[in-house]
Design an enzyme around this catalytic site. Sequence first.
Site, PDB file in Angstrom:
ATOM      1  N   ASN A  58       0.791  -1.223   0.000  1.00 49.92           N
ATOM      2  CA  ASN A  58       0.000   0.000   0.000  1.00 49.92           C
ATOM      3  C   ASN A  58       0.830   1.284   0.000  1.00 49.92           C
ATOM      4  O   ASN A  58       0.294   2.376  -0.169  1.00 49.92           O
ATOM      5  CB  ASN A  58      -0.966   0.013   1.199  1.00 49.92           C
ATOM      6  CG  ASN A  58      -0.231  -0.080   2.523  1.00 49.92           C
ATOM      7  OD1 ASN A  58       0.816  -0.714   2.624  1.00 49.92           O
ATOM      8  ND2 ASN A  58      -0.777   0.546   3.547  1.00 49.92           N
ATOM      9  N   TYR A 210      14.872  -4.398  14.735  1.00 45.49           N
ATOM     10  CA  TYR A 210      14.700  -4.272  13.282  1.00 45.49           C
ATOM     11  C   TYR A 210      15.909  -4.870  12.578  1.00 45.49           C
ATOM     12  O   TYR A 210      15.764  -5.611  11.600  1.00 45.49           O
ATOM     13  CB  TYR A 210      14.531  -2.807  12.880  1.00 45.49           C
ATOM     14  CG  TYR A 210      14.412  -2.632  11.383  1.00 45.49           C
ATOM     15  CD1 TYR A 210      13.219  -2.937  10.725  1.00 45.49           C
ATOM     16  CD2 TYR A 210      15.487  -2.206  10.614  1.00 45.49           C
ATOM     17  CE1 TYR A 210      13.103  -2.807   9.350  1.00 45.49           C
ATOM     18  CE2 TYR A 210      15.383  -2.068   9.242  1.00 45.49           C
ATOM     19  CZ  TYR A 210      14.184  -2.366   8.615  1.00 45.49           C
ATOM     20  OH  TYR A 210      14.080  -2.246   7.247  1.00 45.49           O
TER      21      TYR A 210
END
Length: 332
Positions: A58, A210
Amino acid sequence: MSWQVLASPELLVLAAAALTAVLLVLASALKLYASVGKGKCTSSADMRGKVVVVTGANSGIGKETALELAKRGAKVIMACRNMETAEKAREEIARTSGNQQVVVRQLDLSSMQSVRGFAEALRRSEQRLDVLVHNAGYANTFSKQVTGEGLEVTMATNQHGPFLLTHLLIDLLKSSAPSRIVVVASELYRLAGLDVANLNPVRGLPAYLYYVSKHANIVFALELARRLQNTGVTVNCLHPGMIDSSIWRNVPFPLNLPVKAIAKGFFKTPKEGAQTTIHLAVSEELEGVTGKYFMDCKEHQLSDAVKDPNKGKKFWEESELLVKLKEDDPHI
């Protein structure tokens, strides 16, 4: 020489001018460095008749990847968490590409229940799957988050969800062979290690996790490639570059201000960052190529830390337990 002379307005102006000049030179050098080596996918491969899943499609490089594959005629399934944003992106991609075979399906990779629901719906609706792009990424800076299933959010989104999703879709990929799995990792993997005995580090520093998740992505991709040898399904991973994308939105104020300035000035655009992903998904020259790591559309060397098969095997066994892989689930 007195302090008053040293601090005279004339000298301060000269010092400020000199500092400005140095900063401008450094900025120009960084800009030049960032522009050199930006790989571009040169393949003109036609993807008509192909079905592609892109997670996190998206926004950012996922959206650019979905757009390019739609332009090439593929049926693109956008697997996204935020349906409102995804629907707007789908409309834009379909309009720009002229391809109405662009579909949005909800997928929250941090939830193994959501992963199972997505995979079940996909298996019911599709007869084939030619390319699976693990693109979705999440970066949390300071706050620790654990899902209702007890999984640390960054690792669940970036690695555990994709691990389970790959298993649940592997039969579809095998029956569509030659097919491809593309894993978007990062050079930041070099900043972290991976404790295979603790793949759910709920007490770890969120920002550091991360890097850990990107390290895990590569270990996963290499072990997956080993397990899928001679099946017709290839697996490759990549570093997209430092991208000016929404992944930096979780950096808190005031740290977000310099980060945004640096990203806007020196990082790749999402379109530039998507080139290596697109290259791995479509290029004819990569037919049969598996277990490799790419940067700027070229193969790149990995550190020894991620290439150990014994580490990969242990990582795999622990991951199966962590995502609660069932006996009647497809196993790889």
